[in-house]
Design a protein around this motif. Structure first.
Motif, short mmCIF file in Angstrom:
data_model
loop_
_atom_site.label_atom_id
_atom_site.label_comp_id
_atom_site.label_asym_id
_atom_site.label_seq_id
_atom_site.Cartn_x
_atom_site.Cartn_y
_atom_site.Cartn_z
N LEU A 25 0.15 -81.39 59.13
CA LEU A 25 -0.08 -79.95 59.20
C LEU A 25 0.73 -79.39 60.35
O LEU A 25 0.56 -79.82 61.50
N ARG A 26 1.63 -78.45 60.06
CA ARG A 26 2.40 -77.77 61.10
C ARG A 26 1.68 -76.45 61.40
O ARG A 26 1.59 -75.58 60.54
N LEU A 27 1.19 -76.33 62.62
CA LEU A 27 0.25 -75.28 62.96
C LEU A 27 0.77 -74.36 64.07
O LEU A 27 1.18 -74.84 65.13
N ALA A 28 0.72 -73.07 63.81
CA ALA A 28 1.10 -72.07 64.81
C ALA A 28 -0.17 -71.48 65.41
O ALA A 28 -0.99 -70.89 64.68
N PHE A 75 -2.84 -85.33 67.19
CA PHE A 75 -2.31 -84.00 67.44
C PHE A 75 -1.19 -84.10 68.46
O PHE A 75 -1.33 -84.77 69.49
N ALA A 76 -0.09 -83.42 68.19
CA ALA A 76 1.04 -83.40 69.11
C ALA A 76 1.49 -81.96 69.31
O ALA A 76 1.33 -81.11 68.43
N ALA A 77 2.09 -81.69 70.48
CA ALA A 77 2.51 -80.34 70.86
C ALA A 77 4.02 -80.25 70.93
O ALA A 77 4.68 -81.19 71.40
N PHE A 78 4.55 -79.10 70.51
CA PHE A 78 6.00 -78.87 70.51
C PHE A 78 6.29 -77.44 70.94
O PHE A 78 5.44 -76.55 70.80
N ALA A 79 7.50 -77.24 71.44
CA ALA A 79 7.89 -75.90 71.88
C ALA A 79 8.04 -74.94 70.71
O ALA A 79 7.73 -73.75 70.82
N ASP A 80 8.51 -75.45 69.58
CA ASP A 80 8.71 -74.60 68.40
C ASP A 80 8.88 -75.49 67.17
O ASP A 80 8.84 -76.73 67.27
N ALA A 81 9.06 -74.86 66.01
CA ALA A 81 9.17 -75.62 64.77
C ALA A 81 10.41 -76.49 64.75
O ALA A 81 10.41 -77.59 64.18
N ALA A 82 11.49 -76.04 65.38
CA ALA A 82 12.71 -76.85 65.41
C ALA A 82 12.50 -78.13 66.20
O ALA A 82 12.97 -79.20 65.81
N ALA A 83 11.78 -78.04 67.32
CA ALA A 83 11.50 -79.23 68.11
C ALA A 83 10.62 -80.20 67.32
O ALA A 83 10.82 -81.43 67.38
N LEU A 137 -7.10 -71.56 72.21
CA LEU A 137 -7.08 -72.21 73.52
C LEU A 137 -5.94 -73.22 73.59
O LEU A 137 -5.16 -73.24 74.54
N LEU A 138 -5.83 -74.07 72.57
CA LEU A 138 -4.70 -75.00 72.50
C LEU A 138 -3.45 -74.25 72.08
O LEU A 138 -3.46 -73.47 71.14
N ARG A 139 -2.35 -74.51 72.82
CA ARG A 139 -1.05 -73.92 72.49
C ARG A 139 -0.08 -75.07 72.23
O ARG A 139 -0.34 -76.21 72.58
N GLY A 140 1.03 -74.76 71.64
CA GLY A 140 1.97 -75.80 71.30
C GLY A 140 2.67 -76.43 72.48
O GLY A 140 3.13 -77.56 72.40
N ILE A 141 2.77 -75.72 73.59
CA ILE A 141 3.44 -76.25 74.77
C ILE A 141 2.58 -75.96 75.98
O ILE A 141 1.91 -74.94 76.04
N PRO A 142 2.55 -76.84 76.98
CA PRO A 142 1.83 -76.54 78.20
C PRO A 142 2.40 -75.28 78.84
O PRO A 142 3.62 -75.08 78.86
N SER A 143 1.53 -74.44 79.34
CA SER A 143 1.99 -73.16 79.90
C SER A 143 1.18 -72.80 81.13
O SER A 143 -0.04 -72.86 81.13
N ASP A 144 1.88 -72.41 82.20
CA ASP A 144 1.19 -71.96 83.40
C ASP A 144 0.32 -70.74 83.12
O ASP A 144 -0.64 -70.47 83.82
N VAL A 148 1.28 -64.83 75.41
CA VAL A 148 1.53 -66.13 76.03
C VAL A 148 2.33 -66.97 75.04
O VAL A 148 2.29 -66.73 73.83
N PRO A 149 3.07 -67.98 75.52
CA PRO A 149 3.82 -68.83 74.59
C PRO A 149 2.89 -69.50 73.58
O PRO A 149 1.79 -69.94 73.93
N ALA A 150 3.34 -69.57 72.34
CA ALA A 150 2.50 -70.15 71.29
C ALA A 150 2.90 -71.59 70.99
O ALA A 150 2.08 -72.49 71.01
N GLY A 151 4.18 -71.82 70.71
CA GLY A 151 4.61 -73.15 70.33
C GLY A 151 4.06 -73.56 68.98
O GLY A 151 3.59 -72.74 68.19
N VAL A 152 4.08 -74.86 68.73
CA VAL A 152 3.63 -75.41 67.46
C VAL A 152 2.83 -76.67 67.75
O VAL A 152 3.20 -77.46 68.62
N LEU A 153 1.73 -76.85 67.03
CA LEU A 153 1.01 -78.12 67.03
C LEU A 153 1.21 -78.80 65.69
O LEU A 153 1.34 -78.12 64.66
N ALA A 154 1.25 -80.10 65.70
CA ALA A 154 1.24 -80.88 64.47
C ALA A 154 -0.01 -81.74 64.46
O ALA A 154 -0.30 -82.44 65.43
N ALA A 155 -0.77 -81.65 63.36
CA ALA A 155 -1.92 -82.52 63.14
C ALA A 155 -1.55 -83.48 62.03
O ALA A 155 -1.25 -83.05 60.90
#
Length: 245
Positions: A222-225, A186-194, A231-238, A119-126
């Motif tokens: 904290l940049r978190l993969a 905590f914020a969610a992003f599609a990837d590290a570049a975003a 359960l939490l992913r970096g981007i909302p995913s169906d 499933v898509p992972a994305g990136v979280l920032a804390a």
């Protein structure tokens, strides 16, 4: 997962080269075994800026149930069977912030990926913000009313805001950071570049700059993969959300 009122933000320093061993062991043995005791596990992460750091979130209904659930887990058969293997990966596991919600995570409908599911992972920032204790409540309110809307206009989906839980540690076998007052968002992003683009834009945001100026120190980011079964992913995913009936 029901809303929980207590959150642990746990940062583990690991022995070199041991993170993948811990991730595999943790996700195989320590997820469902803790959830069965009423413990919430919103997320597990690899720190993108430190190959020897594992970060995870653990939640509880309240401080009383935290004490009971942790005693049941750490005195129980699963931890007893695997504690030596887990502890062998770690240098330090005492970097723990005990938090309560300003805005908690919206976890309803999220489905934990099964082992091997892609499933898509994305990136979280804390973002950990040290608050002056005498001004903590006012700064938390100001963040929610002024800073949060500005950050969301810059394209950061804010997932949650938590602040220090001042109650005494009800499970002293596991130390927590004491004598500190923080706000963590905590914020969610599609990837590290975003996330990097957002960080550059946020640095020029007046509302955030004015708010940071009132902190005790500069925030720690904290940049978190997310790990495979977080359960939490970096981007909302169906793929990780239940369809409405």
């Amino acid at each position: 997962m029901s809303a929980h009122g207590i959150l642990e933000l746990r940062q583990y320093t690991l022995r070199p080269g041991q993170r993948e061993h811990l991730v595999e062991l943790f996700e195989r043995e320590f997820v469902e075994s803790q959830e069965a005791l009423g413990i919430g596990l919103p997320g597990q992460f690899r720190d993108l800026d430190d190959a020897n750091r594992f970060v995870w979130l653990r939640s509880f209904q309240d401080m009383e149930s935290r004490a009971a659930a942790l005693a049941a887990f750490y005195d129980g058969p699963v931890w007893r069977a695997h504690r030596e293997a887990a502890n062998a990966t770690m240098v330090d596991s005492d970097d723990v912030l005990l938090l309560r919600p300003v805005r908690g995570f919206a976890l309803d409908g999220l489905i934990r990926p099964s082992a091997g599911q892609r499933v898509p992972a994305g990136v979280l920032a804390a973002t950990i913000c040290p608050l002056p204790p005498g001004d903590a409540a006012a700064l938390a309110r100001r963040f929610d009313s002024e800073v949060r809307p500005a950050l969301e206009r810059l394209g950061a989906p804010l997932l949650a805001q938590w602040t220090t839980e001042p109650a005494r540690n009800t499970y002293p076998r596991l130390p927590v950071r004491e004598g500190e007052c923080v706000l963590v968002w905590f914020a969610a992003f599609a990837d590290a570049a975003a996330q990097a683009r957002f960080q550059a834009a946020a640095a020029a945001e007046p509302a955030l700059a004015a708010w940071i100026h009132r902190l005790d120190a500069m925030p720690e980011i904290l940049r978190l993969a997310p790990t495979p079964r977080s359960l939490l992913r970096g981007i909302p995913s169906d793929a990780t959300r239940e369809e409405p009936a």
